[in-house]
Enzyme design. Structure first.
Site, PDB file in Angstrom:
ATOM      1  N   GLY B  10       0.831  -1.204   0.000  1.00 46.37           N
ATOM      2  CA  GLY B  10       0.000   0.000   0.000  1.00 46.37           C
ATOM      3  C   GLY B  10       0.861   1.247   0.000  1.00 46.37           C
ATOM      4  O   GLY B  10       1.723   1.425   0.867  1.00 46.37           O
ATOM      5  N   GLY B  11       0.649   2.119  -0.982  1.00 45.27           N
ATOM      6  CA  GLY B  11       1.454   3.330  -1.122  1.00 45.27           C
ATOM      7  C   GLY B  11       0.678   4.591  -0.796  1.00 45.27           C
ATOM      8  O   GLY B  11       0.949   5.652  -1.360  1.00 45.27           O
ATOM      9  N   SER B  40      -3.264   7.102  -4.771  1.00 44.43           N
ATOM     10  CA  SER B  40      -3.864   6.505  -3.575  1.00 44.43           C
ATOM     11  C   SER B  40      -5.087   7.293  -3.117  1.00 44.43           C
ATOM     12  O   SER B  40      -5.146   8.506  -3.289  1.00 44.43           O
ATOM     13  CB  SER B  40      -2.850   6.469  -2.434  1.00 44.43           C
ATOM     14  OG  SER B  40      -1.718   5.726  -2.825  1.00 44.43           O
ATOM     15  N   PHE B 118     -14.497  20.884  13.401  1.00 46.76           N
ATOM     16  CA  PHE B 118     -15.019  19.664  12.788  1.00 46.76           C
ATOM     17  C   PHE B 118     -16.004  19.032  13.768  1.00 46.76           C
ATOM     18  O   PHE B 118     -16.056  19.418  14.943  1.00 46.76           O
ATOM     19  CB  PHE B 118     -13.851  18.693  12.505  1.00 46.76           C
ATOM     20  CG  PHE B 118     -13.563  18.487  11.034  1.00 46.76           C
ATOM     21  CD1 PHE B 118     -13.531  19.558  10.164  1.00 46.76           C
ATOM     22  CD2 PHE B 118     -13.308  17.215  10.530  1.00 46.76           C
ATOM     23  CE1 PHE B 118     -13.255  19.358   8.813  1.00 46.76           C
ATOM     24  CE2 PHE B 118     -13.025  17.009   9.187  1.00 46.76           C
ATOM     25  CZ  PHE B 118     -12.998  18.081   8.326  1.00 46.76           C
ATOM     26  N   GLN B 231     -18.626   3.462   8.747  1.00 49.03           N
ATOM     27  CA  GLN B 231     -19.047   4.862   8.877  1.00 49.03           C
ATOM     28  C   GLN B 231     -19.748   5.367   7.613  1.00 49.03           C
ATOM     29  O   GLN B 231     -19.260   5.173   6.509  1.00 49.03           O
ATOM     30  CB  GLN B 231     -17.830   5.750   9.136  1.00 49.03           C
ATOM     31  CG  GLN B 231     -18.182   7.233   9.200  1.00 49.03           C
ATOM     32  CD  GLN B 231     -17.086   8.054   9.858  1.00 49.03           C
ATOM     33  OE1 GLN B 231     -16.120   8.424   9.218  1.00 49.03           O
ATOM     34  NE2 GLN B 231     -17.233   8.299  11.144  1.00 49.03           N
ATOM     35  N   HIS B 233     -20.704   8.751   5.896  1.00 51.48           N
ATOM     36  CA  HIS B 233     -20.407  10.189   5.951  1.00 51.48           C
ATOM     37  C   HIS B 233     -21.706  10.946   5.677  1.00 51.48           C
ATOM     38  O   HIS B 233     -22.439  10.601   4.759  1.00 51.48           O
ATOM     39  CB  HIS B 233     -19.355  10.557   4.903  1.00 51.48           C
ATOM     40  CG  HIS B 233     -18.755  11.909   5.109  1.00 51.48           C
ATOM     41  ND1 HIS B 233     -19.446  13.072   4.863  1.00 51.48           N
ATOM     42  CD2 HIS B 233     -17.534  12.287   5.557  1.00 51.48           C
ATOM     43  CE1 HIS B 233     -18.666  14.106   5.151  1.00 51.48           C
ATOM     44  NE2 HIS B 233     -17.501  13.660   5.570  1.00 51.48           N
ATOM     45  N   LEU B 243     -17.413  12.754  -2.133  1.00 52.87           N
ATOM     46  CA  LEU B 243     -17.384  13.349  -0.796  1.00 52.87           C
ATOM     47  C   LEU B 243     -17.508  14.877  -0.834  1.00 52.87           C
ATOM     48  O   LEU B 243     -16.876  15.543  -1.643  1.00 52.87           O
ATOM     49  CB  LEU B 243     -16.060  12.970  -0.129  1.00 52.87           C
ATOM     50  CG  LEU B 243     -15.794  13.536   1.267  1.00 52.87           C
ATOM     51  CD1 LEU B 243     -16.773  12.963   2.276  1.00 52.87           C
ATOM     52  CD2 LEU B 243     -14.363  13.236   1.692  1.00 52.87           C
ATOM     53  N   GLU B 246     -16.507  17.487   5.531  1.00 51.82           N
ATOM     54  CA  GLU B 246     -17.066  17.992   6.774  1.00 51.82           C
ATOM     55  C   GLU B 246     -16.655  19.457   6.976  1.00 51.82           C
ATOM     56  O   GLU B 246     -17.317  20.212   7.686  1.00 51.82           O
ATOM     57  CB  GLU B 246     -16.530  17.136   7.924  1.00 51.82           C
ATOM     58  CG  GLU B 246     -17.226  17.331   9.232  1.00 51.82           C
ATOM     59  CD  GLU B 246     -17.013  16.130  10.157  1.00 51.82           C
ATOM     60  OE1 GLU B 246     -17.142  14.984   9.694  1.00 51.82           O
ATOM     61  OE2 GLU B 246     -16.717  16.352  11.336  1.00 51.82           O
ATOM     62  N   ARG B 278     -20.297  12.130  13.098  1.00 52.89           N
ATOM     63  CA  ARG B 278     -20.832  11.678  11.815  1.00 52.89           C
ATOM     64  C   ARG B 278     -21.980  10.684  11.950  1.00 52.89           C
ATOM     65  O   ARG B 278     -22.928  10.720  11.162  1.00 52.89           O
ATOM     66  CB  ARG B 278     -19.709  11.060  10.988  1.00 52.89           C
ATOM     67  CG  ARG B 278     -18.763  12.115  10.484  1.00 52.89           C
ATOM     68  CD  ARG B 278     -17.622  11.524   9.698  1.00 52.89           C
ATOM     69  NE  ARG B 278     -16.797  12.590   9.157  1.00 52.89           N
ATOM     70  CZ  ARG B 278     -15.642  12.404   8.546  1.00 52.89           C
ATOM     71  NH1 ARG B 278     -15.174  11.185   8.389  1.00 52.89           N
ATOM     72  NH2 ARG B 278     -14.952  13.427   8.074  1.00 52.89           N
ATOM     73  N   HIS B 343     -18.389   5.538   3.910  1.00 52.32           N
ATOM     74  CA  HIS B 343     -17.176   6.340   3.834  1.00 52.32           C
ATOM     75  C   HIS B 343     -15.935   5.674   4.400  1.00 52.32           C
ATOM     76  O   HIS B 343     -14.850   5.798   3.850  1.00 52.32           O
ATOM     77  CB  HIS B 343     -17.433   7.652   4.588  1.00 52.32           C
ATOM     78  CG  HIS B 343     -16.323   8.630   4.515  1.00 52.32           C
ATOM     79  ND1 HIS B 343     -15.827   9.105   3.326  1.00 52.32           N
ATOM     80  CD2 HIS B 343     -15.587   9.245   5.489  1.00 52.32           C
ATOM     81  CE1 HIS B 343     -14.855   9.979   3.563  1.00 52.32           C
ATOM     82  NE2 HIS B 343     -14.676  10.066   4.862  1.00 52.32           N
ATOM     83  N   TYR B 344     -16.081   4.969   5.526  1.00 52.56           N
ATOM     84  CA  TYR B 344     -14.884   4.571   6.258  1.00 52.56           C
ATOM     85  C   TYR B 344     -15.169   3.327   7.070  1.00 52.56           C
ATOM     86  O   TYR B 344     -16.270   3.139   7.587  1.00 52.56           O
ATOM     87  CB  TYR B 344     -14.475   5.710   7.197  1.00 52.56           C
ATOM     88  CG  TYR B 344     -13.173   5.478   7.930  1.00 52.56           C
ATOM     89  CD1 TYR B 344     -11.968   5.831   7.333  1.00 52.56           C
ATOM     90  CD2 TYR B 344     -13.151   4.900   9.194  1.00 52.56           C
ATOM     91  CE1 TYR B 344     -10.764   5.622   7.995  1.00 52.56           C
ATOM     92  CE2 TYR B 344     -11.951   4.681   9.856  1.00 52.56           C
ATOM     93  CZ  TYR B 344     -10.767   5.056   9.256  1.00 52.56           C
ATOM     94  OH  TYR B 344      -9.577   4.850   9.910  1.00 52.56           O
ATOM     95  N   ARG B 378     -15.654   7.006  14.063  1.00 56.31           N
ATOM     96  CA  ARG B 378     -14.466   7.843  13.973  1.00 56.31           C
ATOM     97  C   ARG B 378     -14.850   9.304  13.832  1.00 56.31           C
ATOM     98  O   ARG B 378     -15.803   9.636  13.129  1.00 56.31           O
ATOM     99  CB  ARG B 378     -13.630   7.422  12.764  1.00 56.31           C
ATOM    100  CG  ARG B 378     -12.445   8.313  12.511  1.00 56.31           C
ATOM    101  CD  ARG B 378     -11.619   7.831  11.335  1.00 56.31           C
ATOM    102  NE  ARG B 378     -12.282   7.948  10.046  1.00 56.31           N
ATOM    103  CZ  ARG B 378     -12.422   9.092   9.368  1.00 56.31           C
ATOM    104  NH1 ARG B 378     -11.980  10.225   9.861  1.00 56.31           N
ATOM    105  NH2 ARG B 378     -13.023   9.092   8.188  1.00 56.31           N
ATOM    106  N   LEU B 379     -14.094  10.179  14.477  1.00 57.03           N
ATOM    107  CA  LEU B 379     -14.304  11.615  14.274  1.00 57.03           C
ATOM    108  C   LEU B 379     -13.626  12.058  12.986  1.00 57.03           C
ATOM    109  O   LEU B 379     -12.541  11.585  12.647  1.00 57.03           O
ATOM    110  CB  LEU B 379     -13.706  12.414  15.438  1.00 57.03           C
ATOM    111  CG  LEU B 379     -14.348  12.240  16.811  1.00 57.03           C
ATOM    112  CD1 LEU B 379     -13.732  13.238  17.787  1.00 57.03           C
ATOM    113  CD2 LEU B 379     -15.859  12.420  16.760  1.00 57.03           C
ATOM    114  N   ASN B 382      -9.627  12.572  12.176  1.00 59.34           N
ATOM    115  CA  ASN B 382      -8.779  11.635  12.918  1.00 59.34           C
ATOM    116  C   ASN B 382      -8.170  10.560  12.033  1.00 59.34           C
ATOM    117  O   ASN B 382      -7.223   9.900  12.444  1.00 59.34           O
ATOM    118  CB  ASN B 382      -9.576  10.964  14.045  1.00 59.34           C
ATOM    119  CG  ASN B 382      -9.453  11.727  15.364  1.00 59.34           C
ATOM    120  OD1 ASN B 382      -8.710  12.705  15.452  1.00 59.34           O
ATOM    121  ND2 ASN B 382     -10.174  11.278  16.378  1.00 59.34           N
ATOM    122  N   LEU B 384      -6.713  10.870   8.928  1.00 67.71           N
ATOM    123  CA  LEU B 384      -5.417  11.273   8.378  1.00 67.71           C
ATOM    124  C   LEU B 384      -4.352  11.186   9.462  1.00 67.71           C
ATOM    125  O   LEU B 384      -3.241  10.709   9.227  1.00 67.71           O
ATOM    126  CB  LEU B 384      -5.491  12.697   7.802  1.00 67.71           C
ATOM    127  CG  LEU B 384      -6.254  12.851   6.486  1.00 67.71           C
ATOM    128  CD1 LEU B 384      -6.252  14.306   6.029  1.00 67.71           C
ATOM    129  CD2 LEU B 384      -5.664  11.978   5.391  1.00 67.71           C
TER     130      LEU B 384
END
Lengths: 231, 566
Positions: B10-11, B40, B118, B231, B233, B243, B246, B278, B343-344, B378-379, B382, B384
């Site tokens: 993974g890059g 990516s 946020f 999650q 979004h 997207l 936020e 979220r 989203h996540y 997740r907030l 957070n 990144l």
């Protein structure tokens, strides 16, 4: 009904490349990329192209669409008409169909030292940079390295050693950054034979850039800096 | 046989940060990446990265502890609190490091890194670079990869681990340039493969974010943790689900229903409004839509008009570009039609706080991993931070692990693993079923939205899980339609389909079993959190017959679980 006329080349078989036609009924609002996905899913899974983000940020899907280099994900089928010809990026070896070997493109990018060279040792917190100083690099930041400029550049086509609009734009991104101290070494790289002075000011790069950047302007600015040694 | 002391899969941000850290101590570090690093999905992150810098007036009382508490509360108390603390305590240093590597953050009038509010955060804590923070961080780390001359195998796709018992010795990857299935040996492998959003049809994620991001370790016996927590979004474009950061709401954007109301006042306090966490904002939007207060296209409006042209162009230029290019709307003059989008993944490959998996020599970081610091929700901002903080930690720990290891591949194990994959593919080619992997993937992605979306219940989930199993049966009979060697995206699609199906089954099984509502996992038949029975992590093990579940305790340091109010 729309017709996609796609450049085909199969490295397993070799031989001459050819164009293959695919006809289908596009949905309203369909992009070229969605059309290619439709072809893979319903008509021919062997058509190869790169794609990922589908929102014009990752830079995967630059290709020649009808008359211009564009991102497939950002281009509407309806705008391109009922007959659409797709070709791979120019000046780079074709690997399969719309997939080219981008190594020469990235090797040129690496030549300009595309990484931050600090002017001063880092403080305990962040380097301070005023809003105005930050604004100065704003126009040079958004390059997604898609290759549309490189494919459209006649100089890149003639001279495989030419650094290319993407690499030169990136050089200015650092030269104009108040925090960076590498201007002298970078200008030395871009002022050499295959750098900024090789540019013929054709403005193709500026015309095709899917992020509306201005590599031609960046190159002009670098020329001035190289000539007047203002850095 | 190819061998690297440390191999990173993974890059994106997590993978590249792991590589840079590992290369400080270990000479031979390489990255395998399914796409060129600059392609990516980290680059699509928009709004920002959290750290308690206290750089702006309204955030002057912010501290790393307050950041930790917000993260734990946001997680609905499912996060391991030591992991959340490590994340947030590393925040300031991480921002300074990225800034010292040249990341072009936006600035305050004093010249410091700019911060914006946020969701779910007590202070404006999200450091940003306009609305392209992910892209600029990705550029910054890719620049370091170039500077450190770290080898990248571009566009190689990992199909399987090369493991024996409890030890990982490398991976089996498809090299599209040669068309060969290639074993790559390593003393330590770090997965930084990102998310799995494409399991759902309504996702903000890139086309390459498939179940394969987690499937290789899962198939090899490594459990997935808390995988049922997905999650949604709150704001993605109504049709394409691109997207809308936020940051739109952080900068003051409103959510408006068809009555012209800022309806968030009915769900959270008037001081919080659009900046709830979220999970809560997504449920609120979905409730408005379900109760008939959406617009005729099924959307809710994200209204930025009152911010004015100046602020929109300065702070949200990327959002404006996307709206202009993809839906023909200029948010300066018109509201943006949005719905929630998948989203996540809070869940992922189970790791400890060092990023180490329950298999020696295997590490994971970023979205594909579950440490867990995000718990059940997740907030924003957070993730990144997670990629960089835990990417670095996994890189460091892996470099310690390989210190005394022999510098050569375990040839027998890897050759055997490669043969296993070859015979799998040969078996698929004998398939007699109709259809293709795309059709299965598309059907699955609909099943997941209907069965395992924002609101879940026993009946719909049981039906959804049944449908996933049926799709798995159909997929078993399919055969790849294209048998070329080089640049065969069809075979990659086949593995994506297998990964999607198995991870989907893991999500479904975990969700159906967890009889409570917590964070993103909301059940209309069990509407409250049940700490007595469910304050625990789900561990899902792969099994040909269907996933096997186990549970592990949640680590609590100083924040006692309490009712979550905003």
């Amino acid at each position: 009904m729309v017709e996609f006329n796609i450049f085909r080349y199969d490295p397993d078989k070799g031989g001459e490349p050819y164009f293959q036609s695919y006809k289908f009924e596009p949905e309203k609002g369909m992009t070229i990329l969605e059309g290619l996905l439709y072809i893979n899913e319903n008509l021919d899974p062997s058509v190869a192209y790169r794609a990922s983000c589908r929102e014009a940020v990752c830079g995967s899907c630059a290709m020649h669409i009808n008359d211009m280099y564009r991102l497939a994900c950002k281009t509407q089928i309806s705008v391109m008409g009922s007959k659409i010809t797709l070709r791979p990026l120019s000046h780079l070896p074709v690997m399969k169909d719309l997939v080219v070997d981008l190594n020469p493109f990235f090797e040129h990018f690496k030549e300009i030292k595309p990484y931050f060279i600090p002017r001063e040792a880092p403080p305990n917190k962040e380097y301070l940079q005023t809003i105005e100083q930050r604004k100065k690099i704003d126009a040079w930041l958004d390059c997604i390295l898609c290759g549309a400029c490189y494919g459209s550049c006649p100089v890149a086509g003639k001279d495989g050693n030419y650094l290319g609009p993407h690499a030169l734009l990136k050089a200015l991104r650092f030269v104009d950054d108040s925090r960076d101290g590498g201007a002298k070494e970078r200008i030395a790289v871009v002022a050499r034979e295959n750098g900024v002075f090789r540019c013929h000011t054709v403005f193709n790069c500026q015309k095709v850039c899917p992020k509306d950047l201005d590599p031609s302007g960046a190159i002009a600015r670098l020329k001035m800096k190289a000539i007047f040694k203002k850095y | 046989m190819i061998f690297h002391d440390i191999l990173i899969v993974g890059g994106g941000l997590a993978g590249m940060r792991a590589a840079v850290e590992a290369a400080k101590k270990v000479k031979d570090v390489a990255i395998i990446s399914r796409v060129h690093p600059m392609r990516s999905h980290s680059g699509e992150a928009q709004g920002g990265i959290n750290a308690a810098l206290a750089n702006v007036e309204k955030g002057k009382d912010d501290t790393v502890d307050k950041h930790a508490f917000d993260t734990v509360k946001g997680s609905d108390f499912l996060a391991d609190q030591d992991a959340s603390e490590y994340l947030t305590y590393q925040g300031p240093e991480t921002i300074f490091e990225m800034e010292h590597w040249g990341c072009p953050f936006s600035r305050t009038p004093e010249g410091k890194v700019a911060q914006r509010p946020f969701g779910g955060a007590g202070f404006p804590r999200t450091c940003y670079a306009t609305d392209k923070t992910g892209l600029y961080l990705l550029q910054t780390l890719y620049e370091q990869i170039i500077k450190e001359k770290i080898k990248v195998y571009e566009e190689w796709v990992v199909f399987a681990l090369g493991s024996e018992g409890d030890n990982c010795y490398g991976v089996i990857a498809y090299d599209p340039h040669s068309g060969e299935l290639t074993p790559v040996g390593a003393n330590a492998v770090i997965f930084g493969t990102g998310g799995i959003g494409r399991i759902y049809s309504n996702t903000t994620n890139a086309l390459t974010n498939t179940g394969l991001a987690m499937a290789a370790p899962y198939w090899a016996g490594v459990p997935l943790k808390d995988i049922e927590f997905v999650q949604f979004h709150p704001t993605s474009l109504a049709k394409s689900h691109i997207l809308m950061t936020e940051g739109c709401r952080g900068e003051g954007g409103y959510l408006i229903n068809n009555k012209g109301e800022r309806f968030m006042k009915n769900y959270v306090s008037e001081t919080v409004m659009e900046l709830g966490p979220r999970d809560i904002v997504s449920r609120s939007i979905q409730t408005e839509i379900l109760q008939g207060r959406g617009f005729p296209d099924g959307s809710i409006h994200l209204d930025l008009r009152h911010l004015g042209a100046g602020k929109i162009m300065e702070r949200l230029p990327g959002i404006r570009d996307i709206c202009l290019n993809f839906i023909g709307i200029d948010p300066i003059y018109e509201p943006i039609p949005i719905t929630p989008g998948t989203h996540y993944s809070m869940g992922g490959i189970d790791t400890d706080i060092d990023g180490a998996c329950r298999m020696k020599g295997l590490y994971a970081a970023g979205e594909c991993a579950c440490v867990s610091m995000h718990g059940a929700n997740r907030l924003g901002g957070n993730s990144l931070l997670d990629t960089i903080v835990y990417g670095a930690r996994a890189g460091k720990k892996a470099s310690e692990y390989v210190k005394d290891k022999e510098k050569g591949p375990k040839v027998k194990v890897l050759e055997e693993a490669a043969r296993r994959e070859e015979s799998r593919i040969a078996q698929w080619k004998k398939g007699t079923g109709e259809g293709n992997p795309y059709k299965i993937k598309n059907e699955l992605s609909q099943v997941m939205v209907e069965g395992f979306g924002i609101f879940r219940n026993e009946k719909d989930m049981a039906k959804g899980l049944e449908q996933v199993k049926e799709l798995k049966e159909r997929a078993k009979k399919l055969k790849p339609a294209f048998n070329g060697k080089k640049y065969n995206y069809d075979i990659i699609g086949f593995y994506d389909m297998k990964g999607n199906l198995d991870v989907a089954e893991a999500i479904g099984t975990g969700a159906l079993t967890r009889k409570e509502s917590r964070g993103s996992h909301f059940r209309t038949d069990f509407k409250t959190r049940d700490d007595a029975n469910w304050l625990k992590h789900t561990l899902t093990y792969f099994n040909e017959m269907g996933p096997r579940l186990d549970y592990s305790p949640v680590k609590i340091t100083k924040y006692k679980p309490e009712e979550r109010k905003y």
